[in-house]
Scaffold this active site. Structure first.
Site, PDB file in Angstrom:
ATOM      1  N   LEU A   1     -12.541  -7.887   6.144  1.00  0.00           N
ATOM      2  CA  LEU A   1     -12.362  -8.708   7.342  1.00  0.00           C
ATOM      3  C   LEU A   1     -11.934 -10.131   7.003  1.00  0.00           C
ATOM      4  O   LEU A   1     -12.418 -11.097   7.591  1.00  0.00           O
ATOM      5  CB  LEU A   1     -13.640  -8.699   8.192  1.00  0.00           C
ATOM      6  CG  LEU A   1     -14.083  -7.306   8.687  1.00  0.00           C
ATOM      7  CD1 LEU A   1     -15.318  -7.417   9.556  1.00  0.00           C
ATOM      8  CD2 LEU A   1     -12.955  -6.603   9.442  1.00  0.00           C
TER       9      LEU A   1
ATOM     10  N   GLN B   1      -4.578   2.847  -7.907  1.00  0.00           N
ATOM     11  CA  GLN B   1      -5.986   3.202  -8.011  1.00  0.00           C
ATOM     12  C   GLN B   1      -6.094   4.690  -8.337  1.00  0.00           C
ATOM     13  O   GLN B   1      -5.436   5.516  -7.687  1.00  0.00           O
ATOM     14  CB  GLN B   1      -6.693   2.896  -6.686  1.00  0.00           C
ATOM     15  CG  GLN B   1      -8.201   3.088  -6.722  1.00  0.00           C
ATOM     16  CD  GLN B   1      -8.823   2.875  -5.360  1.00  0.00           C
ATOM     17  OE1 GLN B   1      -8.657   3.699  -4.461  1.00  0.00           O
ATOM     18  NE2 GLN B   1      -9.531   1.767  -5.185  1.00  0.00           N
TER      19      GLN B   1
ATOM     20  N   ARG C   1      -6.554  -4.389   6.502  1.00  0.00           N
ATOM     21  CA  ARG C   1      -5.996  -4.200   7.842  1.00  0.00           C
ATOM     22  C   ARG C   1      -4.970  -5.268   8.217  1.00  0.00           C
ATOM     23  O   ARG C   1      -4.012  -4.984   8.926  1.00  0.00           O
ATOM     24  CB  ARG C   1      -7.130  -4.177   8.865  1.00  0.00           C
ATOM     25  CG  ARG C   1      -8.013  -2.937   8.761  1.00  0.00           C
ATOM     26  CD  ARG C   1      -9.233  -3.050   9.673  1.00  0.00           C
ATOM     27  NE  ARG C   1     -10.063  -1.859   9.632  1.00  0.00           N
ATOM     28  CZ  ARG C   1     -10.996  -1.630   8.720  1.00  0.00           C
ATOM     29  NH1 ARG C   1     -11.210  -2.521   7.756  1.00  0.00           N
ATOM     30  NH2 ARG C   1     -11.728  -0.528   8.754  1.00  0.00           N
TER      31      ARG C   1
ATOM     32  N   TYR D   1     -17.583   7.737  -3.440  1.00  0.00           N
ATOM     33  CA  TYR D   1     -16.827   8.763  -4.145  1.00  0.00           C
ATOM     34  C   TYR D   1     -17.471   9.012  -5.514  1.00  0.00           C
ATOM     35  O   TYR D   1     -18.465   8.387  -5.864  1.00  0.00           O
ATOM     36  CB  TYR D   1     -15.356   8.369  -4.218  1.00  0.00           C
ATOM     37  CG  TYR D   1     -14.758   8.222  -2.831  1.00  0.00           C
ATOM     38  CD1 TYR D   1     -14.857   9.264  -1.900  1.00  0.00           C
ATOM     39  CD2 TYR D   1     -14.141   7.048  -2.418  1.00  0.00           C
ATOM     40  CE1 TYR D   1     -14.350   9.143  -0.612  1.00  0.00           C
ATOM     41  CE2 TYR D   1     -13.627   6.915  -1.127  1.00  0.00           C
ATOM     42  CZ  TYR D   1     -13.738   7.960  -0.229  1.00  0.00           C
ATOM     43  OH  TYR D   1     -13.252   7.838   1.045  1.00  0.00           O
TER      44      TYR D   1
ATOM     45  N   ALA E   1      -5.559   5.314  -3.411  1.00  0.00           N
ATOM     46  CA  ALA E   1      -6.249   6.220  -4.325  1.00  0.00           C
ATOM     47  C   ALA E   1      -5.411   7.454  -4.628  1.00  0.00           C
ATOM     48  O   ALA E   1      -5.040   8.203  -3.727  1.00  0.00           O
ATOM     49  CB  ALA E   1      -7.588   6.645  -3.720  1.00  0.00           C
TER      50      ALA E   1
ATOM     51  N   SER F   1      -4.910  -4.352  -0.565  1.00  0.00           N
ATOM     52  CA  SER F   1      -6.011  -3.453  -0.892  1.00  0.00           C
ATOM     53  C   SER F   1      -5.530  -2.007  -0.840  1.00  0.00           C
ATOM     54  O   SER F   1      -4.722  -1.645   0.013  1.00  0.00           O
ATOM     55  CB  SER F   1      -7.138  -3.673   0.116  1.00  0.00           C
ATOM     56  OG  SER F   1      -8.291  -2.959  -0.262  1.00  0.00           O
ATOM     57  N   PRO F   2      -6.018  -1.153  -1.747  1.00  0.00           N
ATOM     58  CA  PRO F   2      -5.619   0.257  -1.696  1.00  0.00           C
ATOM     59  C   PRO F   2      -6.158   0.913  -0.433  1.00  0.00           C
ATOM     60  O   PRO F   2      -7.364   0.900  -0.173  1.00  0.00           O
ATOM     61  CB  PRO F   2      -6.255   0.856  -2.959  1.00  0.00           C
ATOM     62  CG  PRO F   2      -7.377  -0.071  -3.307  1.00  0.00           C
ATOM     63  CD  PRO F   2      -6.947  -1.427  -2.856  1.00  0.00           C
TER      64      PRO F   2
ATOM     65  N   CYS G   1      -5.677   4.529   1.811  1.00  0.00           N
ATOM     66  CA  CYS G   1      -5.077   5.853   1.890  1.00  0.00           C
ATOM     67  C   CYS G   1      -4.193   5.987   3.120  1.00  0.00           C
ATOM     68  O   CYS G   1      -4.557   5.549   4.212  1.00  0.00           O
ATOM     69  CB  CYS G   1      -6.169   6.916   1.927  1.00  0.00           C
ATOM     70  SG  CYS G   1      -7.094   7.077   0.385  1.00  0.00           S
TER      71      CYS G   1
END
Length: 352
Positions: free
Chosen positions: A299, A99, A322, A181, A57, A22-23, A25
């Site tokens: 999760l 992304q 995570r 965003y 991103a 997953s992207p 930051c």
């Protein structure tokens, strides 16, 4: 073979498994430039067997950064550093995606480990923009409402960012329209109080995202996949809903989007989110019924959990966040756990 370790072909791209990074930051840039941290961070996950890596991103304008530490793609000077990462990912058997994003009213913040609060201009912050003059937090400065000219500039910025992503060698682009965003701010009636053609009705609120998709597709090769990340719900009464997400999915599919990455929340600071293992899977399952491919996130921490989601046809890809931060070699370990015989880096074969 388990479904988690089965390939998936999307247009001209074949993923070796359904495990996606997953992207996330890293807040580790200066002036938007990727550096050795990013090469090591993403490269390790490629070596670890992740099928698709979505680079964090990348802001389409300097003002579109969440923080001064955000990755950038607003300048041609960013291309070499990004290209280095894409090449390394691909060299080690993974697919490289990026992304592209604009933070809207949630821009101009300190990096999370320095508190994350919005920076004043005296602190090195900058003016923020949004669909309407509504701050995310009461303590934030009021953002400027984008004019029609400003909206057209945003669309052009996403288009030129897509050109740079292609020049850098990425296989897939994901348009960020989630987590409060800019593009999601337009989708949600909570943050979009406009009365022009970009506000009010559902068709008007999705107009900017639709026009960004069209602009990106005008420069992105037809044979290359295009993803969109959405917040499937605002988790707040009067906000964006899963029903609207499903309706949007039919439209995005018609526009040529190949997969919707189904997340949620981020547009309402005090939303009551029922978080728990796999809590966003029902969103992916609902959106998938439109006939478009979906990815799910949130999760998901084990191979058996991911396998169950895929077997039940609730998603086509599993995005790990995570868990891949904690364990960059999660795919190698998961394959061993599920008795899946996958290719290892030759340098690590002695440990297989």
């Amino acid at each position: 073979m388990t479904k988690l370790f089965s390939p998936l072909t999307i247009k001209n791209i074949s993923l070796k498994n359904r495990i996606v990074m997953s992207p996330m930051c890293q807040y580790s840039c200066a002036d938007g430039f990727a550096n050795d941290w990013h090469l090591t961070h993403y490269g390790t996950r490629a070596v670890g067997g992740t099928g698709l890596i979505i680079v964090e991103a990348a802001a389409v304008t300097p003002e579109g950064r969440i923080t001064p530490g955000d990755l950038g793609i607003w300048s041609d000077e960013h291309i070499p550093g990004l290209s280095r990462i894409a090449r390394f990912i691909q060299r080690h058997g993974s697919i490289a995606a990026i992304q592209i994003a604009h933070a809207g009213r949630k821009a101009s913040c300190a990096v999370p480990h320095e508190g994350g609060k919005q920076l004043s201009e005296k602190q090195g912050g900058w003016k923020t923009v949004a669909p309407s003059e509504i701050p995310f937090l009461e303590s934030d400065r009021t953002p400027e409402s984008l004019t029609e000219e400003g909206i057209h500039k945003v669309i052009e910025h996403f288009k030129t960012a897509a050109k740079r992503a292609l020049a850098a060698g990425f296989n897939i682009i994901e348009i960020h329209s989630a987590h409060g965003y800019l593009l999601q701010e337009f989708l949600s009636p909570i943050s979009n109080h406009r009365t022009d053609e970009y506000g009010g009705s559902f068709d008007n609120r999705i107009r900017l995202l639709s026009e960004v998709v069209d602009a990106v597709k005008s420069v992105w090769p037809e044979e290359n996949p295009l993803f969109v990340r959405i917040s499937s719900t605002d988790w707040t009464e009067g906000g964006w809903t899963i029903e609207e997400s499903v309706k949007l999915a039919y439209i995005l599919k018609e526009l040529g989007v190949d997969l919707i990455d189904c997340s949620s929340g981020g547009n309402v600071h005090n939303a009551k989110i029922a978080a728990g293992p796999g809590f966003q899977v029902p969103f992916s399952e609902a959106v998938r019924k439109s006939g478009i491919l979906t990815g799910t996130v949130g999760l998901i921490t084990s191979a058996t959990q991911a396998e169950s989601i895929l077997q039940d046809e609730k998603a086509d890809l599993i995005l790990f966040g995570r868990e891949l931060l904690r364990n960059p070699y999660f795919p190698l370990n998961a394959a061993k756990e599920m008795c899946a015989d996958i290719e290892w880096p030759t340098q690590y074969l002695r440990s297989k």
